[in-house]
Design an enzyme around this catalytic site. Structure first.
Site: not given
Ligand SMILES: Cc1cc2nc3c(=O)[nH]c(=O)nc-3n(C[C@H](O)[C@H](O)[C@H](O)COP(=O)(O)O)c2cc1C
Length: 408
Positions: A135, A156, A158, A184, A193, A281, A305, A308, A336, A338, A359
């Site tokens: 990340s 990854q 951002y 992402t 959250r 992603k 995500h 989230r 991606d 669950g 994840g």
């Protein structure tokens, strides 16, 4: 007629005392038959605030629950009397042969669970031969991870407001031998959250009466935490965006640093900057999957995500088939969110994904038992994929077709 055995003799015949296992971690892992067991162990081992940061989702956590429930709604339609003496779950993703259709998704702030953090995950992924995406908000840097892993590495990204920093990170990933950039795109602003809001959870945690008590109740984690070097956003140490040396809520940090004005032209820009594999992603619709393919993405990660971000987002597994119909053949698809079982991986492939991603599953392993816990998760999932394939009557990944699941 022979004498009947006495009760003592009968007991002696059936009772076997297993040799005691001295190593506590080993004892714990032997009791973990699946990812759910590791989740329970992690819940006991790490402070509640840390567990909730990993385990929680946005708002009412509907999407978080739905991601996993959606796999439960799919049933198999197994075929029998097919030769499954040899089952081969290997596949190819982004031009790389992999032993399993499985990827380790990026997770920020991994050292909060265990001091080895991203290094532990990267080493375990490399041992299993699976790609690991580091990340942007990793607590080990691009270079530190590259130094411990010769396995397939993805970075990854951002999009920071400071585009110079983005270019710099991409260059560092290239220099360190990362094979893919994962952009992402589901994080325009930070999801709410609520478990973290209620606790006032910051990274790193601020020590107050609540955290002190939480820490005292989890002495093994606390002992590791206080002995380890301080946790930082390792990729941006020394940059003026702030590296987490001062406690900050992720909400404030993300909203201050990441650019909500990012659009498709930024993806085109990234494509022109990066000649390795490009993965987008956080795609959550067929229309956006088409745009990502048009922009030159090599793979699309269908993802919300892990529940989230937007509560009420569609579940990735239910998007696989329509997205496959729209862009299959142009981009590879990764499902991606669950995934907790090898059978979930097989369901994703049956629906048309090239691979599934995890994840929380590996984070639960890390929280329960450190690096060996991550190894254990990957071994469990690999064994479950192979067993599911055998029970479905398929010997290789190409034979995992939509007719083997209902609805297809
Ligand atoms: C603790 C945690 C941190 C995460 N950090 C990031 C991140 O930094 N970047 C990112 O793209 N996704 C991040 N994600 C999302 C994961 O990459 C992945 O999409 C999600 O975990 C998949 O759902 P699952 O946990 O049910 O497997 C994070 C997820 C968790 C649980």
């Amino acid at each position: 007629m022979a004498d009947r055995p006495t009760p003592i003799e009968t007991l002696r015949a059936v009772v076997r005392f297993a040799p005691p296992v001295g190593d506590r971690t080993e004892r714990r892992l032997r009791r973990a038959a699946g990812v759910a067991d590791l989740r329970r162990q992690a819940r006991r081992r790490v402070p509640r605030g840390v567990f909730d940061y990993v385990d929680g989702g946005a708002e009412d956590e509907r999407t978080l629950r739905d991601n996993a429930d959606a796999f439960g709604r799919i049933t198999f339609r197994p075929r029998v009397l097919r030769d499954v003496a040899t089952v081969d779950p290997s596949t190819t993703l982004l031009g790389r042969p992999l032993p399993l259709p499985l990827v380790l998704s990026p997770t920020g702030f991994t050292r909060i669970l265990d001091p080895a953090g991203e290094l532990a995950v990267a080493r375990a992924a490399a041992r299993a031969g699976l790609p690991y995406a580091l990340s942007t908000l990793g607590t080990r840097s691009i270079e530190e991870v590259a130094a411990v892993s010769a396995g397939p590495k993805w970075f990854q990204l951002y999009v920071w407001r400071d585009r110079g920093l983005v270019r710099d990170l991409v260059g560092r990933a290239r220099d360190a031998g990362y094979e893919a950039i994962v952009l992402t795109v589901d994080c325009a602003v930070f999801g709410k959250r609520e478990r973290d809001v209620r606790r006032g959870f910051t990274l790193p945690p601020v020590v107050g009466p609540g955290t002190l008590l939480d820490g005292a109740l989890h002495p093994a984690w606390t002992w590791d935490f206080v002995r380890a070097e301080p946790i930082r956003f390792a990729n941006v140490v020394g940059r003026d965006v702030g590296d987490g040396a001062r406690p900050v809520t992720l909400h404030d940090y993300v909203n201050a640093q990441f650019d909500p004005a990012v659009d498709w032209s930024d993806l085109a820009w990234l494509r022109s900057e990066w000649d390795g594999s490009l993965v987008v992603k956080g795609i959550q619709s067929v229309a956006d999957a088409v745009l990502a393919a048009d922009a030159g993405a090599d793979a699309v990660m269908l993802s919300n995500h892990g529940g989230r971000q937007l509560d009420g987002a569609p579940t990735p597994i239910d998007l696989v088939a329509p997205v496959r119909d729209a862009v299959g053949g142009r981009v590879q698809l990764i499902c991606d969110g669950g995934v907790r079982r090898g059978s979930d991986v097989v369901k994703a492939v049956a629906r048309g994904a090239d691979a599934a991603a995890i994840g929380r599953a590996y984070l639960y392993g890390l929280g329960a038992a450190g690096e060996r816990g991550v190894d254990h998760v990957l071994e469990l999932l690999g064994a479950e994929v192979r067993r599911t394939m055998a029970l479905l009557g398929v010997a290789d990944v190409a034979s995992i077709t939509p007719d083997l699941v209902s609805p297809p």
